[in-house]
Write an enzyme that holds these catalytic residues in place. Structure first.
Site, mmCIF file in Angstrom:
data_model
loop_
_atom_site.group_PDB
_atom_site.id
_atom_site.type_symbol
_atom_site.label_atom_id
_atom_site.label_comp_id
_atom_site.label_asym_id
_atom_site.label_seq_id
_atom_site.Cartn_x
_atom_site.Cartn_y
_atom_site.Cartn_z
ATOM 1 C CD GLU A 282 -2.932 -0.953 2.604
ATOM 2 O OE1 GLU A 282 -2.866 0.094 3.168
ATOM 3 O OE2 GLU A 282 -3.291 -1.913 2.797
ATOM 4 C CG LEU B 289 6.112 6.791 22.922
ATOM 5 C CD1 LEU B 289 7.341 5.996 23.122
ATOM 6 C CD2 LEU B 289 6.191 8.200 23.556
ATOM 7 C CG HIS B 290 1.374 4.306 19.373
ATOM 8 N ND1 HIS B 290 0.945 5.427 18.494
ATOM 9 C CD2 HIS B 290 2.090 3.620 18.347
ATOM 10 C CE1 HIS B 290 1.189 5.382 17.226
ATOM 11 N NE2 HIS B 290 1.916 4.319 17.250
ATOM 12 C CB CYS C 251 1.749 -2.535 16.242
ATOM 13 S SG CYS C 251 3.394 -1.893 16.118
ATOM 14 C CB CYS D 155 -0.585 1.362 7.948
ATOM 15 S SG CYS D 155 0.439 0.155 7.514
ATOM 16 C CG ASN E 280 -8.569 5.300 10.626
ATOM 17 O OD1 ASN E 280 -9.784 4.853 10.654
ATOM 18 N ND2 ASN E 280 -7.950 5.488 9.577
HETATM 19 S S1 SF4 Z 1 3.751 -1.804 10.100
HETATM 20 FE FE1 SF4 Z 1 4.255 -0.220 11.692
HETATM 21 S S2 SF4 Z 1 2.457 0.059 13.031
HETATM 22 FE FE2 SF4 Z 1 2.226 -1.919 11.975
HETATM 23 S S3 SF4 Z 1 3.040 -3.666 12.757
HETATM 24 FE FE3 SF4 Z 1 4.722 -2.760 11.886
HETATM 25 S S4 SF4 Z 1 5.857 -1.539 13.069
HETATM 26 FE FE4 SF4 Z 1 3.869 -1.876 14.081
#
Ligand code: SF4
Length: 338
Positions: A88, A211-212, A112, A329, A286
């Site tokens: 993407e 960071l989150h 993540c 994403c 999101n």
């Molecule tokens: S693309 Fe980025 S946000 Fe998604 S799992 Fe991988 S490191 Fe984490």
């Protein structure tokens, strides 16, 4: 290695070591990266030069589908790689020009919990040519020049650092796109070793950290990488980075209602960023199907921002673009594959 992942010096050496003039390497590099073309038979390379590269590979990356927002000028795209994998990208139009979000891997192994790109793990790393191919395909398709590159698509850039460095340095080459390093942002989930390696390169790019969360216990719950590199080791790596480059570091902070927008988070965030030249970018969540959490209300988002500002932190709220084509994403790829 494919020809469109090679540095200018490497291409010059390739021709020289095969008895041709090294300027043929410059001609080829310019054709691939300034003219953004792959049909070398139509270039001005001599027959002898073409003979040298006849068995070498040039990788092609194509736009497979475009999703256009009706609300703003954002376009989300799927690119098709030669092995039929899809990745993407996003093209955003700002007052100052175009920004493109580029993928660095097919899938991602970082896990993540809020990210759709990682739900099927990693499939493979992208080559530099495939990252460049995303940018060139967009520039050629829309007849534009992309002025800002953000490595924030699928994949963890520092998990594929060698190819990412090739991508960045080739984009920066004055015989190619001549893009300033300052207009390139690497976004990482916090691979401390990779941050140190990047610092040693001393490239004045922009660095963003996902960071989150503000303490190890809660960050490890949503970002498994925190178990390997906890906040202490991440901060040490960032201090090392800033010592080498003295650049401001952006912290991406996705706001999840009730999870990371409390007064305790304000205090911990202030403590974590102490001694760093930090900018906090708040991103309203999101939601994706697989992550059953909510974004805070606009008022709560504003309140959190004000509390951080009261602690003298530099904060912005990310403007949301292309909301009607949703798809943060990883979502588009999964949707199209189903
Ligand atoms: S693309 Fe980025 S946000 Fe998604 S799992 Fe991988 S490191 Fe984490």
């Amino acid at each position: 290695m494919d020809l469109n992942s090679m540095y200018l010096d490497e291409l010059r050496e390739l021709f020289k070591s095969n008895g041709e003039k090294s300027f043929r390497g410059t001609q080829l590099f310019t054709f691939l990266h300034d003219k953004r073309r792959v049909d070398v038979l139509n270039s001005n390379l001599s027959l002898e030069a073409l003979d040298i590269i006849k068995n070498k590979k040039i990788t092609k990356t194509e736009i497979y589908k475009i999703f256009e927002s009706n609300l703003d000028d954002t376009k989300k795209m799927l690119f098709k790689l030669e092995d039929d994998n899809l990745i993407e990208g996003v093209l955003m139009k700002y007052k100052f020009g175009y920004s493109q979000c580029v993928s660095t891997q097919v899938g991602c192994k970082m896990g993540c919990s809020f990210c759709a790109s990682t739900k099927e793990g990693i499939i493979r790393d992208l080559k530099a040519s495939e990252m460049l191919g995303q940018v060139y395909a967009v520039e050629n398709k829309f007849d534009i020049k992309v002025g800002n590159i953000i490595l924030m698509g699928s994949g963890e850039p520092l998990d594929n650092l060698d190819e990412v460095l090739r991508f960045i340095k080739i984009l920066h080459d004055e015989k190619g796109q001549n893009l300033s390093y300052r207009n390139i942002t690497i976004s990482t989930c916090g691979l401390a070793d990779g941050i140190r390696k990047l610092a040693d390169e001393k490239l004045p790019i922009s660095l963003a950290i996902s960071l989150h969360q503000t303490n190890d216990k809660d960050r490890s719950k949503i970002m498994p990488i925190n178990k390997k590199y906890n906040l202490k080791s991440l901060k040490e790596a960032l201090l090392y980075y800033q010592n080498k480059l003295n650049n401001r570091i952006t912290f991406e902070y996705t706001l999840i209602d009730g999870q990371n927008n409390t007064d305790k988070n304000v205090k911990e965030l202030k403590e974590f960023t102490r001694g760093l030249k930090a900018h906090i970018n708040l991103i309203p969540l999101n939601p994706i199907e697989e992550f059953n959490e909510k974004r805070p209300s606009s008022k709560k988002i504003e309140d959190f921002k004000k509390k951080l500002e009261k602690e003298n932190m530099n904060v912005t709220i990310r403007r949301e673009l292309g909301q009607d084509i949703s798809a943060s994403c990883g979502q588009l790829r999964r949707r199209v594959k189903r």
